[in-house]
Design an enzyme around this catalytic site. Structure first.
Site, PDB file in Angstrom:
ATOM      1  N   TYR A  42     -16.386  17.085 -14.841  1.00 38.95           N
ATOM      2  CA  TYR A  42     -16.756  15.671 -14.994  1.00 38.95           C
ATOM      3  C   TYR A  42     -17.834  15.294 -13.962  1.00 38.95           C
ATOM      4  O   TYR A  42     -17.713  15.644 -12.780  1.00 38.95           O
ATOM      5  CB  TYR A  42     -15.496  14.806 -14.810  1.00 38.95           C
ATOM      6  CG  TYR A  42     -15.763  13.335 -14.877  1.00 38.95           C
ATOM      7  CD1 TYR A  42     -16.046  12.712 -16.089  1.00 38.95           C
ATOM      8  CD2 TYR A  42     -15.737  12.552 -13.727  1.00 38.95           C
ATOM      9  CE1 TYR A  42     -16.309  11.352 -16.148  1.00 38.95           C
ATOM     10  CE2 TYR A  42     -15.998  11.187 -13.784  1.00 38.95           C
ATOM     11  CZ  TYR A  42     -16.293  10.603 -15.003  1.00 38.95           C
ATOM     12  OH  TYR A  42     -16.549   9.258 -15.051  1.00 38.95           O
ATOM     13  N   LYS A  95      -8.460   6.668 -19.491  1.00 41.75           N
ATOM     14  CA  LYS A  95      -8.750   7.171 -20.834  1.00 41.75           C
ATOM     15  C   LYS A  95      -7.502   7.061 -21.718  1.00 41.75           C
ATOM     16  O   LYS A  95      -7.066   5.979 -22.006  1.00 41.75           O
ATOM     17  CB  LYS A  95      -9.307   8.595 -20.720  1.00 41.75           C
ATOM     18  CG  LYS A  95     -10.332   8.789 -19.592  1.00 41.75           C
ATOM     19  CD  LYS A  95     -11.634   8.030 -19.809  1.00 41.75           C
ATOM     20  CE  LYS A  95     -12.539   7.990 -18.592  1.00 41.75           C
ATOM     21  NZ  LYS A  95     -12.852   9.257 -17.950  1.00 41.75           N
ATOM     22  N   ARG A 106       0.856  -1.202   0.000  1.00 41.65           N
ATOM     23  CA  ARG A 106       0.000   0.000   0.000  1.00 41.65           C
ATOM     24  C   ARG A 106       0.881   1.237   0.000  1.00 41.65           C
ATOM     25  O   ARG A 106       0.629   2.202  -0.704  1.00 41.65           O
ATOM     26  CB  ARG A 106      -0.968   0.014   1.199  1.00 41.65           C
ATOM     27  CG  ARG A 106      -1.653   1.364   1.360  1.00 41.65           C
ATOM     28  CD  ARG A 106      -2.930   1.386   2.205  1.00 41.65           C
ATOM     29  NE  ARG A 106      -2.960   0.466   3.320  1.00 41.65           N
ATOM     30  CZ  ARG A 106      -2.244   0.601   4.450  1.00 41.65           C
ATOM     31  NH1 ARG A 106      -1.445   1.647   4.610  1.00 41.65           N
ATOM     32  NH2 ARG A 106      -2.344  -0.300   5.403  1.00 41.65           N
ATOM     33  N   ASP A 108      -7.477  18.992 -14.121  1.00 43.87           N
ATOM     34  CA  ASP A 108      -7.788  17.647 -14.607  1.00 43.87           C
ATOM     35  C   ASP A 108      -7.407  17.658 -16.095  1.00 43.87           C
ATOM     36  O   ASP A 108      -8.087  18.274 -16.916  1.00 43.87           O
ATOM     37  CB  ASP A 108      -9.282  17.354 -14.398  1.00 43.87           C
ATOM     38  CG  ASP A 108      -9.674  15.941 -14.848  1.00 43.87           C
ATOM     39  OD1 ASP A 108      -8.983  15.382 -15.719  1.00 43.87           O
ATOM     40  OD2 ASP A 108     -10.684  15.420 -14.340  1.00 43.87           O
TER      41      ASP A 108
HETATM   42  C1  LIG Z   1     -13.376   9.557 -16.653  1.00 43.11           C
HETATM   43  C2  LIG Z   1     -12.992  10.862 -16.064  1.00 43.11           C
HETATM   44  C3  LIG Z   1     -12.770  10.992 -14.682  1.00 43.11           C
HETATM   45  C4  LIG Z   1     -12.972   9.842 -13.707  1.00 43.11           C
HETATM   46  O1  LIG Z   1     -12.046   8.838 -13.911  1.00 43.11           O
HETATM   47  P1  LIG Z   1     -12.330   7.281 -13.555  1.00 43.11           P
HETATM   48  O2  LIG Z   1     -11.057   6.643 -13.960  1.00 43.11           O
HETATM   49  O3  LIG Z   1     -13.515   6.867 -14.360  1.00 43.11           O
HETATM   50  O4  LIG Z   1     -12.581   7.205 -12.091  1.00 43.11           O
HETATM   51  C5  LIG Z   1     -12.357  12.229 -14.213  1.00 43.11           C
HETATM   52  N1  LIG Z   1     -12.197  13.279 -15.038  1.00 43.11           N
HETATM   53  C6  LIG Z   1     -12.413  13.195 -16.365  1.00 43.11           C
HETATM   54  C7  LIG Z   1     -12.223  14.393 -17.228  1.00 43.11           C
HETATM   55  C8  LIG Z   1     -12.810  11.982 -16.928  1.00 43.11           C
HETATM   56  O5  LIG Z   1     -13.056  11.901 -18.239  1.00 43.11           O
END
Ligand SMILES: *Cc1c(COP(=O)(O)O)cnc(C)c1O
Length: 382
Positions: A99, A196, A47, A171
């Site tokens: 998001y 992504k 961890r 982000d």
């Molecule tokens: C998908 C996404 C998230 C969340 O990520 P997860 O891996 O699904 O928890 C946060 N910000 C953006 C811009 C995203 O496209």
């Protein structure tokens, strides 16, 4: 080192112990101690740290031109860890089209711990300061945002945050470190849903955080170890592997996206196209100045839901699915899918029309994708 070289040689993804060229999957939870407290390579319990995860964390830190990387079990776990930098009664400012999962975590979870958020339009950067209160401690932006690709000025956002002593966060999921590096504009923290583009193959759920600030890094490391939302070694390995082709993928995705946009802009069934590459897109110049390329997320509007559904049913190469950023092209209708939980009037105020279609363009052949979408749109005339 240029970016494509850094994707291969950044961090330390060969194994110092065996010389293995690819990062080994250290599938272990704990580590032998020679004497009490005497650790061979500093590893004690997975961890706290694991060599496969450390390889990924070093790599993403390099790619974002930062100093410290942290890998989590999802993008939301990464975002939650960043929110945990805040204390009870602290306030943060965040773009209103953030998001959906981030919105939900803030309004349904963190609010219960006394953290308050105001969701504001950050495209008008000069209007941000009026929302800053004495208890405001963080400015969080997504640029470009989802699904209308709204652009926020990263450099100006970081200046405002510095002036008011706020932790500034981007982000950067839609852009990837290949096309945009917010830390170089003075932001404190950059984070990704690595689910992504970074993973890129629709097979891993993960989140990454990077900072250059030693104090923030120490606090983030403490939160990561204390609350434990870490990424496992198998998924860490898959991400290191996926990242090697990030540059190749983003360039093909960009090529495909620009060709699709050219077709969409000329098609009579399309009312409007939303993408930062378009010259009259709001803050297009700012996007060009703060990035080296374009995301494969593009939105466009057709007449109504019936038309949107027809386009989807006619397209062959665009898979109907949520998510984005992988090798295969995806198509969705935000009003019925990702943004369905937002009331219709609020949705429309935000500009998310019922006939809005969102694409996540993949790495397939450019001509195949353009022709496929074009024949789907042509079907609307009948
Ligand atoms: C998908 C996404 C998230 C969340 O990520 P997860 O891996 O699904 O928890 C946060 N910000 C953006 C811009 C995203 O496209």
């Amino acid at each position: 080192m240029n970016k494509k070289t850094q994707l291969i040689h950044g961090g330390q993804t060969t194994d110092a112990y065996t010389g293995a060229v690819t990062t080994p999957i250290y599938q272990t939870s704990t580590y032998m101690q020679d004497e009490i407290g005497e650790l061979r390579q500093g590893y004690e319990y997975s961890r706290t740290a694991n060599p496969t995860r450390s390889a990924l964390e070093g790599l993403i830190a390099d790619l974002e031109q930062g100093s410290y990387g942290f890998a989590f079990g999802s993008g939301m776990a990464a975002i939650s860890a960043v929110m945990m930098l805040l204390d009870k009664d602290d306030h943060l400012l965040i773009n209103s089209d953030v998001y959906g999962g981030t919105y939900r975590a803030l309004t349904k979870v963190f609010t219960r711990f006394g953290i308050k958020a105001d969701f504001i339009d950050t495209t008008n950067i000069d209007a941000i300061e009026q929302y800053i209160k004495p208890e405001t401690k963080m400015l969080f932006i997504e640029t470009p945002s989802n699904p209308l690709l709204r652009v926020t000025d990263i450099k100006r956002a970081s200046e405002i945050a510095q002036k008011h002593n706020l932790i500034s966060v981007v982000d950067n999921t839609f852009m990837t470190p290949y096309f945009q590096n917010p830390l170089t504009f003075g932001m404190d923290i950059v984070l990704h849903s690595a689910t992504k583009y970074l993973g890129g193959h629709s097979d891993v759920v993960s989140g990454l955080v990077v900072t250059s600030d030693a104090n923030l890094a120490e606090r983030l490391g403490f939160i990561q170890n204390s609350t434990g939302g870490v990424l496992g070694p198998q998924d860490s390995y898959l991400l290191v592997r996926g990242i090697k082709t990030l540059g190749l993928r983003m360039e093909q995705i960009q090529r495909n996206t620009l060709a699709i946009i050219e077709m969409l802009q000329q098609h009579k069934a399309v009312k409007q196209v939303f993408h930062p590459s378009i010259v009259d897109h709001l803050n297009h110049d700012i996007h060009e100045a703060q990035s080296d390329g374009h995301t494969g997320v593009v939105a466009f509007e057709v007449a109504d839901i019936a038309h949107a559904k027809k386009v989807i049913s006619k397209s062959q190469y665009f898979t109907l699915a949520e998510s984005l950023g992988a090798v295969e092209s995806l198509i969705s209708v935000p009003a019925l899918m990702t943004h369905a939980s937002i009331p219709k009037d609020v949705r429309e105020k935000e500009g998310i029309a019922d006939g809005l279609i969102r694409l996540s363009v993949g790495i397939e052949d450019t001509q195949d994708l353009v022709e496929d979408l074009e024949q789907s749109l042509n079907a609307l005339d009948n």
